[in-house]
Design a protein around this motif. Structure first.
Motif, PDB file in Angstrom:
ATOM      1  N   ARG B  86       0.836  -1.210   0.000  1.00  0.00           N
ATOM      2  CA  ARG B  86       0.000   0.000   0.000  1.00  0.00           C
ATOM      3  C   ARG B  86       0.874   1.265   0.000  1.00  0.00           C
ATOM      4  NH1 ARG B  86      -3.302  -3.326   3.291  1.00  0.00           N
ATOM      5  NH2 ARG B  86      -2.416  -2.545   5.230  1.00  0.00           N
ATOM      6  N   ALA B  89       2.273   1.914  -3.445  1.00  0.00           N
ATOM      7  CA  ALA B  89       1.258   2.456  -4.353  1.00  0.00           C
ATOM      8  C   ALA B  89       1.091   3.956  -4.147  1.00  0.00           C
ATOM      9  CB  ALA B  89      -0.067   1.739  -4.131  1.00  0.00           C
ATOM     10  N   LEU B 113      -2.800   1.727 -14.561  1.00  0.00           N
ATOM     11  CA  LEU B 113      -2.693   0.661 -13.534  1.00  0.00           C
ATOM     12  C   LEU B 113      -2.509   1.178 -12.105  1.00  0.00           C
ATOM     13  CD1 LEU B 113      -0.590  -2.101 -15.340  1.00  0.00           C
ATOM     14  CD2 LEU B 113      -2.930  -2.302 -14.504  1.00  0.00           C
ATOM     15  N   PRO B 114      -1.521   2.062 -11.834  1.00  0.00           N
ATOM     16  CA  PRO B 114      -1.335   2.503 -10.432  1.00  0.00           C
ATOM     17  C   PRO B 114      -2.528   3.268  -9.891  1.00  0.00           C
ATOM     18  CG  PRO B 114       0.559   3.097 -11.792  1.00  0.00           C
ATOM     19  CD  PRO B 114      -0.518   2.648 -12.720  1.00  0.00           C
ATOM     20  N   LEU B 116      -5.564   2.532 -10.293  1.00  0.00           N
ATOM     21  CA  LEU B 116      -6.605   1.603  -9.840  1.00  0.00           C
ATOM     22  C   LEU B 116      -6.474   1.326  -8.344  1.00  0.00           C
ATOM     23  CD1 LEU B 116      -6.480  -0.882 -12.839  1.00  0.00           C
ATOM     24  CD2 LEU B 116      -8.261   0.791 -12.347  1.00  0.00           C
ATOM     25  N   LEU B 117      -5.343   1.675  -7.787  1.00  0.00           N
ATOM     26  CA  LEU B 117      -5.127   1.458  -6.349  1.00  0.00           C
ATOM     27  C   LEU B 117      -5.475   2.705  -5.548  1.00  0.00           C
ATOM     28  CD1 LEU B 117      -1.675  -0.307  -6.798  1.00  0.00           C
ATOM     29  CD2 LEU B 117      -3.885  -1.388  -6.498  1.00  0.00           C
ATOM     30  N   PRO B 119      -8.457   6.022  -4.769  1.00  0.00           N
ATOM     31  CA  PRO B 119      -9.925   6.160  -4.769  1.00  0.00           C
ATOM     32  C   PRO B 119     -10.467   6.993  -5.924  1.00  0.00           C
ATOM     33  CG  PRO B 119      -8.939   7.476  -3.007  1.00  0.00           C
ATOM     34  CD  PRO B 119      -7.810   6.849  -3.742  1.00  0.00           C
TER      35      PRO B 119
END
Lengths: 396, 233
Positions: B86, B89, B113-114, B116-117, B119
């Motif tokens: 976490r 990210a 992609l990053p 998507l981690l 909000p």
């Protein structure tokens, strides 16, 4: 939670979209699982077909009466007087021709199978005319009913299809008598279709049975009156009989064979399933190895190990379900409706039946495939999640 | 400097030991390092000197055998694997030598992609991706797959992916190592611009003195220790 789902869906998407790059091993896993599911569904469809022929035979408002202590018609003997008392007992439905009851006996004939030429035990049942009132599902579909008092026979559709020289017009010499096939009957695919029927009064002297019978089948006023009817017969001091509902009787007569077929089928499917699981494991290890750097990159970016585990499991499960669906379809196409016969050693006679691939069996096959996929994907998935990122990033 | 005046990255007495059978390999042997916000640091040194290992420890891809690593006030050397995930990210952007793009995704999906981690909503993600691709000069290639891009363009997509979340720290492992000279120079121009114009804090591992010359500071590692301080631009 939503973010976890979102990242998991992404990793699954990446995983599935890269399947075409790993087509060879994926197809091998699908083929392996297809083979297992074909076998699983085919073998269990034998049990289903046997079940349909036996357990679905009979009607809940029909009773079968045998000598006390007999667990099958073969062991039973009833005197003519007893059969008349039974037929006249209150609770037996009455039609235009009197009580709907038939005193019956049967002998076992050796008739060669059409497919192999080897002898099989086929029941020749002597019936009274009331048999057609008791079993309304029986219908003469070719030729005609035998003429009472003659050596004419009618043959069940399945018996006619599976055994030699039982077609319409065929003449057979069994024992000291010659029997002519004058009709073919159907009975909704139930066990009656595996039998040959003739006049009981002709069968008794032909096989030196005197005036005895083995059972009486009687149609009752309703299914609910069975217990009262049974009580009447079992408390009658003139009789020593046991009374069973016809549906229960056929179910008990098929229970052992059904259990054996299901048991053997399950063991075969289990053993093949273990092999297929190894195939799936190999495929998914290969998938994980091929995607090592890709998985490590995702994890370096912050995607969780659990997302990776689930993506590998989902891929494995989907490949397996594809195999399961293909296997179920192939089993249905190849086996559903295939006519065969097997020995029911509880009655010492052949039961003709058709392989029956039911929707429930197809679902079971798909679930079995899914389980194989999940088990096969589990260890590769754990390996993917536990791979040290820094080592995996160096993989080419 | 962070808000309380401390360096953005603080490394103290950092050790990393690998074991290969009975053999013990001391890759890092007591490294101390401070890096201020907005610096562009090059790590140089011969193969096996420990520069990539140091980069991995700073990025939370690995955990030290001993010592402490603090980035933006977070002690990351004791975090669990899940917490490190976490943390990465949120705070780290990685640029890899071999780009490490996912071949089944388009450039914009790789860059996304990053995000998507985080909000962010779908439309917000789309906006961030467009901005990042514009910053690396690849707005017109957003729908292209990696196989449809040149090596230099792939690395630009890799950089867009690294900066799209506006991370605390950009970590680049030989970002020009797999590129021809012209493409390599373009990538270095881009990193330099990200540092000078957008204030990105960058740590770059490189073998190439020409690449290191683009950074604001160079450190040399030798046998697991910081040997010499290089130039300050």
């Amino acid at each position: 939670m939503f973010r976890w789902l979102s990242q998991t869906v992404t990793v699954i998407g990446v995983s599935l979209r890269s399947v075409p790059q790993r087509l060879g091993p994926s197809v091998v896993a699908i083929v392996g699982i297809t083979g297992v599911v074909v076998t699983f569904v085919a073998v269990l469809s034998i049990a289903e077909g046997f079940n349909a022929a036996m357990a679905n035979a009979g009607s809940p408002d029909t009773a079968i009466i045998m000598r006390g202590g007999s667990n099958a018609e073969l062991n039973s003997a009833l005197a003519l007087d007893s059969t008349r008392i039974i037929a006249d007992t209150a609770g037996v439905r009455r039609g235009e021709n009197g009580p709907m009851a038939s005193a019956e006996l049967f002998v076992i004939l050796n008739v060669p199978k059409q497919s192999t030429g080897t002898d099989a035990n086929v029941p020749l049942r002597g019936i009274q005319m009331g048999a057609f009132d008791v079993r309304p599902e029986v219908e003469i579909v070719e030729g005609r009913l035998f003429t009472p008092g003659t050596n004419e026979i009618v043959v069940g559709r399945s018996a006619s299809n599976l055994f030699s020289n039982l077609e319409l017009g065929a003449v057979n010499r069994w024992g000291e008598n010659t029997w002519t096939v004058v009709g073919i009957f159907e009975a909704g695919g139930t066990i009656s279709e595996s039998e040959i029927w003739c006049d009981a009064a002709v069968l008794q002297p032909a096989y030196r049975r005197g005036s005895t019978f083995q059972s009486v089948v009687a149609r009752l006023d309703s299914a609910e009156t069975f217990q009262a009817f049974k009580d009447r017969l079992t408390t009658d001091p003139r009789l020593d009989v046991q009374v069973e509902r016809e549906t229960d009787y056929y179910r008990s007569q098929s229970s052992q064979v059904r259990a054996i077929i299901t048991g053997i089928g399950s063991v075969i499917a289990l053993l093949m399933g273990i092999g297929a699981v190894f195939g799936a494991v190999n495929t998914m290890y290969n998938a994980v190895a091929t995607r090592t750097r890709e998985i490590a990159t995702l994890r370096a970016l912050g995607f969780s190990g659990s997302s990776v585990v689930i993506s590998v499991l989902v891929e494995s499960a989907l490949l397996a379900v594809v195999g399961g669906v293909i296997g179920g379809g192939l089993a249905y196409a190849a086996f559903h409706g295939y006519q065969t016969a097997t020995m029911n050693f509880q009655t010492f006679s052949q039961v003709a039946f058709a392989f029956t691939v039911t929707p429930a069996l197809l679902v079971q096959g798909a679930i079995y495939a899914l389980l194989m996929g999940l088990v096969g994907g589990l260890f590769p998935a754990i390996r993917a999640a536990r791979m040290p990122i820094v080592t995996a990033l160096r993989e080419l | 400097m962070t808000e309380n005046g401390a360096a953005l990255v603080q490394v103290r007495n950092l050790h990393k030991v690998f074991k290969r059978g009975a053999e013990r390999i001391d890759v890092l042997q007591g490294v101390d390092l401070d890096l201020q916000s907005g610096e562009f640091l090059s790590l140089m040194g011969p193969s096996g000197s420990g520069k990539t290992t140091l980069l991995n420890l700073l990025g939370g891809l690995d955990t030290p055998s001993d010592g402490t690593v603090t980035v933006g006030g977070d002690r990351i050397d004791k975090l669990s694997a899940a917490r490190l995930s976490r943390w990465r990210a949120r705070h780290i952007g990685f640029v890899f030598q071999l780009y490490n793009l996912l071949p089944v995704l388009t450039a914009e999906r790789n860059v996304e992609l990053p995000l998507l981690l985080t909000p962010l909503s779908r439309s917000q993600r789309k906006k961030h991706v467009a901005t990042a691709l514009a910053m690396v000069g690849l707005s017109g290639r957003s729908k292209h797959y990696p196989r449809q891009l040149s090596g230099g363009q792939e690395q630009r997509v890799g950089i867009a992916r690294a900066i799209v979340t506006d991370p605390t720290l950009l970590l680049c492992d030989e970002p020009t190592g797999d590129l021809d000279r012209k493409s390599g120079d373009e990538i270095l121009d881009l990193l330099q611009a990200l540092n000078a114009e957008h204030g990105k804090t960058i740590i770059m591992v490189t073998h190439d003195a020409r690449a290191a010359a683009r950074s604001t500071r160079t450190l040399h590692l030798d046998k697991g220790t910081l040997a010499t301080e290089g130039h300050d631009r």
